[in-house]
Design a protein around this motif. Structure first.
Motif, mmCIF file in Angstrom:
data_model
loop_
_atom_site.group_PDB
_atom_site.id
_atom_site.type_symbol
_atom_site.label_atom_id
_atom_site.label_comp_id
_atom_site.label_asym_id
_atom_site.label_seq_id
_atom_site.Cartn_x
_atom_site.Cartn_y
_atom_site.Cartn_z
ATOM 1 N N GLY A 1 1.035 -1.300 0.021
ATOM 2 C CA GLY A 1 0.012 -0.178 -0.039
ATOM 3 C C GLY A 1 0.871 1.095 -0.197
ATOM 4 O O GLY A 1 0.303 2.373 0.202
ATOM 5 N N HIS A 2 2.204 1.335 -0.312
ATOM 6 C CA HIS A 2 2.989 2.364 -0.163
ATOM 7 C C HIS A 2 3.841 2.100 -1.470
ATOM 8 O O HIS A 2 4.938 2.004 -1.485
ATOM 9 C CB HIS A 2 3.835 2.403 1.080
ATOM 10 N N PRO A 3 3.190 2.518 -2.689
ATOM 11 C CA PRO A 3 4.114 2.314 -3.974
ATOM 12 C C PRO A 3 5.239 2.975 -4.196
ATOM 13 O O PRO A 3 6.118 2.806 -4.966
ATOM 14 C CB PRO A 3 2.863 2.669 -5.018
ATOM 15 N N ASN A 4 5.316 4.255 -3.388
ATOM 16 C CA ASN A 4 6.771 5.063 -3.564
ATOM 17 C C ASN A 4 7.573 4.787 -2.766
ATOM 18 O O ASN A 4 8.487 5.573 -2.475
ATOM 19 C CB ASN A 4 6.415 6.755 -3.508
ATOM 20 N N LEU A 5 7.680 3.670 -2.172
ATOM 21 C CA LEU A 5 8.745 3.010 -0.995
ATOM 22 C C LEU A 5 8.995 1.777 -1.481
ATOM 23 O O LEU A 5 8.292 1.046 -1.762
ATOM 24 C CB LEU A 5 7.870 3.201 0.319
ATOM 25 N N ALA A 6 10.366 1.694 -1.513
ATOM 26 C CA ALA A 6 11.114 0.255 -1.858
ATOM 27 C C ALA A 6 12.262 0.132 -0.656
ATOM 28 O O ALA A 6 12.621 1.033 -0.061
ATOM 29 C CB ALA A 6 11.529 0.346 -3.305
ATOM 30 N N VAL A 7 12.613 -1.067 -0.859
ATOM 31 C CA VAL A 7 13.743 -1.546 0.208
ATOM 32 C C VAL A 7 14.829 -2.322 -0.583
ATOM 33 O O VAL A 7 14.403 -3.348 -1.273
ATOM 34 C CB VAL A 7 13.143 -2.245 1.437
ATOM 35 N N PHE A 8 16.074 -1.888 -0.210
ATOM 36 C CA PHE A 8 17.074 -2.805 -0.947
ATOM 37 C C PHE A 8 17.831 -3.379 0.115
ATOM 38 O O PHE A 8 18.182 -2.872 1.058
ATOM 39 C CB PHE A 8 18.222 -1.873 -1.583
ATOM 40 N N ILE B 1 24.545 -4.456 -8.196
ATOM 41 C CA ILE B 1 23.392 -5.279 -7.825
ATOM 42 C C ILE B 1 22.530 -4.073 -7.123
ATOM 43 O O ILE B 1 21.338 -3.601 -7.791
ATOM 44 C CB ILE B 1 23.562 -6.307 -6.721
ATOM 45 N N PHE B 2 23.207 -3.069 -6.437
ATOM 46 C CA PHE B 2 22.656 -2.139 -5.895
ATOM 47 C C PHE B 2 21.907 -0.954 -7.082
ATOM 48 O O PHE B 2 21.018 -0.342 -7.034
ATOM 49 C CB PHE B 2 23.692 -1.415 -4.881
ATOM 50 N N ALA B 3 23.214 -0.713 -7.949
ATOM 51 C CA ALA B 3 22.908 0.129 -8.811
ATOM 52 C C ALA B 3 21.656 -0.194 -9.834
ATOM 53 O O ALA B 3 20.938 0.322 -10.222
ATOM 54 C CB ALA B 3 24.106 0.416 -9.863
ATOM 55 N N ASP B 4 21.780 -1.640 -10.346
ATOM 56 C CA ASP B 4 20.546 -2.078 -11.049
ATOM 57 C C ASP B 4 19.213 -2.125 -10.308
ATOM 58 O O ASP B 4 18.341 -1.930 -11.063
ATOM 59 C CB ASP B 4 20.816 -3.538 -11.764
ATOM 60 N N PHE B 5 19.196 -2.270 -8.936
ATOM 61 C CA PHE B 5 18.190 -2.170 -8.094
ATOM 62 C C PHE B 5 17.354 -0.619 -8.304
ATOM 63 O O PHE B 5 16.207 -0.639 -8.566
ATOM 64 C CB PHE B 5 18.420 -2.454 -6.867
ATOM 65 N N ILE B 6 18.227 0.430 -8.201
ATOM 66 C CA ILE B 6 18.035 1.693 -8.330
ATOM 67 C C ILE B 6 17.246 1.945 -9.689
ATOM 68 O O ILE B 6 16.188 2.454 -9.929
ATOM 69 C CB ILE B 6 19.161 2.631 -8.175
ATOM 70 N N ILE B 7 18.011 1.375 -10.485
ATOM 71 C CA ILE B 7 17.479 1.677 -11.981
ATOM 72 C C ILE B 7 16.136 1.181 -12.215
ATOM 73 O O ILE B 7 15.306 1.633 -12.683
ATOM 74 C CB ILE B 7 18.584 1.191 -13.070
ATOM 75 N N GLN B 8 16.035 -0.399 -11.965
ATOM 76 C CA GLN B 8 14.851 -0.933 -12.064
ATOM 77 C C GLN B 8 13.585 -0.284 -11.412
ATOM 78 O O GLN B 8 12.506 -0.392 -11.888
ATOM 79 C CB GLN B 8 15.192 -2.461 -11.947
ATOM 80 N N THR B 9 14.017 0.037 -10.052
ATOM 81 C CA THR B 9 12.910 0.376 -9.270
ATOM 82 C C THR B 9 12.303 1.740 -9.708
ATOM 83 O O THR B 9 11.115 2.207 -9.930
ATOM 84 C CB THR B 9 13.422 0.520 -7.708
ATOM 85 N N ALA B 10 13.441 2.610 -10.095
ATOM 86 C CA ALA B 10 13.006 3.844 -10.533
ATOM 87 C C ALA B 10 12.236 3.858 -11.958
ATOM 88 O O ALA B 10 11.330 4.681 -12.055
ATOM 89 C CB ALA B 10 14.066 4.659 -10.782
ATOM 90 N N ARG B 11 12.541 3.274 -12.745
ATOM 91 C CA ARG B 11 11.840 2.875 -14.174
ATOM 92 C C ARG B 11 10.454 2.406 -13.911
ATOM 93 O O ARG B 11 9.518 2.881 -14.634
ATOM 94 C CB ARG B 11 12.910 2.068 -15.174
ATOM 95 N N SER B 12 10.392 1.448 -13.116
ATOM 96 C CA SER B 12 9.116 0.814 -12.654
ATOM 97 C C SER B 12 8.174 1.916 -12.200
ATOM 98 O O SER B 12 6.882 1.684 -12.462
ATOM 99 C CB SER B 12 9.206 -0.316 -11.767
ATOM 100 N N TYR B 13 8.674 2.654 -11.156
ATOM 101 C CA TYR B 13 7.857 3.701 -10.587
ATOM 102 C C TYR B 13 7.322 4.811 -11.522
ATOM 103 O O TYR B 13 6.364 5.292 -11.631
ATOM 104 C CB TYR B 13 8.439 4.379 -9.197
ATOM 105 N N ASN B 14 8.423 4.942 -12.572
ATOM 106 C CA ASN B 14 8.070 6.091 -13.372
ATOM 107 C C ASN B 14 7.121 5.528 -14.328
ATOM 108 O O ASN B 14 6.062 6.327 -14.820
ATOM 109 C CB ASN B 14 9.451 6.204 -14.302
ATOM 110 N N ASP B 15 7.198 4.404 -14.783
ATOM 111 C CA ASP B 15 5.950 3.762 -15.448
ATOM 112 C C ASP B 15 4.652 3.779 -14.972
ATOM 113 O O ASP B 15 3.577 4.192 -15.470
ATOM 114 C CB ASP B 15 6.374 2.288 -16.000
ATOM 115 N N ARG B 16 4.584 3.396 -13.583
ATOM 116 C CA ARG B 16 3.338 3.549 -13.041
ATOM 117 C C ARG B 16 2.872 4.947 -12.783
ATOM 118 O O ARG B 16 1.577 5.042 -13.046
ATOM 119 C CB ARG B 16 3.647 3.023 -11.350
ATOM 120 N N MET B 17 3.714 5.808 -12.712
ATOM 121 C CA MET B 17 3.319 7.147 -12.652
ATOM 122 C C MET B 17 2.907 7.627 -13.862
ATOM 123 O O MET B 17 1.752 8.620 -14.015
ATOM 124 C CB MET B 17 4.319 8.070 -12.074
#
Length: 270
Positions: free
Chosen positions: A196-203, A245-261
């Motif tokens: 229920g908190h779509p703009n929050l992710a955890v690495f 792995i960290f960098a790829d997580f940032i990239i994938q998470t940011a792109r997914s949230y941008n697509d959602r928005m």
């Protein structure tokens, strides 16, 4: 350029520089402007793990904020010459909760408003916070993260990423404290915290660094291949392994949230 100085005068200088240079932060509305608030473990992860280079290649602008006296580093890797004035230089969970409780202004006049200049905001507490001595302390730390989450909900135009605290070297912890650190890491990744908190992710930096064999004497502690002596700082091999792995997580998470928005905006426009 190091930013050591005296008290209020230096804090004022940093604040003025942050305001003067606020247009250096370029928000393009696609969640490609990133800031990472960290201390020494984060610094080593960036420098030894190629994080900035990998994000730059993907079209991201990666800023990072170290101790106040180190300040901000620009996407090109040069010192910005100012900090956002983290209160007490405290990035422990209670310090992060304090930052997230600050008023939000359009200008970077406090630490939280400084972080909000960016589209993707990443925060991490360091390994001493994995020394959780009791269940009561664990619940207290969870309370700090819940306060942060409550504030995060108010900024759907920003993406927030929490990085779990690294595990401790076996020389600096106990099995009981390490088990609580693992429990905190798992809770932060759970539906209880994230759903229920779509703009929050955890690495899960803890999970990548910690021994996961339950029969090992260093279970839930910094892996043998990732440590040097009694130091709890992950070694170069750890950073070189986990940085991408960290960098790829940032990239994938940011792109997914941008697509959602983007999809949400299109739906609202129909």
């Amino acid at each position: 350029m190091r930013l050591r100085g005296q008290g209020l005068r230096m804090a004022f200088v940093h604040r003025v520089r942050a305001i003067v240079h606020r247009n250096d932060v370029v928000r393009r509305g696609d969640f490609t402007d990133v800031i990472f608030l960290h201390h020494s473990v984060g610094r080593n992860l960036i420098n030894q793990g190629g994080v900035r280079e990998r994000l730059t290649e993907a079209g991201f602008r990666f800023w990072d904020h170290d101790y106040n006296w180190e300040g901000l580093t620009r996407p090109d890797g040069t010192p910005a010459g100012y900090s956002y004035g983290i209160p007490g230089d405290n990035t422990d969970p209670d310090g992060l909760a304090c930052i997230f409780s600050q008023p939000a202004f359009p200008w970077p006049v406090n630490a939280f408003s400084g972080l909000l200049q960016h589209e993707v905001i990443i925060v991490k507490s360091c390994f001493p916070n994995s020394n959780i001595q009791s269940d009561e302390q664990l619940q207290e730390i969870q309370g700090h993260y819940l306060k942060m989450r409550e504030r995060i909900d108010r900024f759907p135009d920003r993406l927030f990423i929490i990085v779990t605290s690294p595990p401790l070297n076996p020389a600096e912890t106990t099995p009981e404290a390490a088990a609580r650190a693992r429990a905190l890491s798992r809770w932060l990744q759970s539906d209880e915290f994230l759903a229920g908190h779509p703009n929050l992710a955890v690495f899960d930096l803890f999970g990548l660094l910690a021994e996961d064999n339950p029969t090992a004497p260093d279970f839930n502690m910094l892996r043998a291949e990732y440590r040097e002596g009694t130091d709890s700082h992950p070694n170069r091999f750890a950073n070189e392994t986990i940085g991408p792995i960290f960098a790829d997580f940032i990239i994938q998470t940011a792109r997914s949230y941008n697509d959602r928005m983007t999809n949400d905006r299109m739906t609202n426009d129909q």
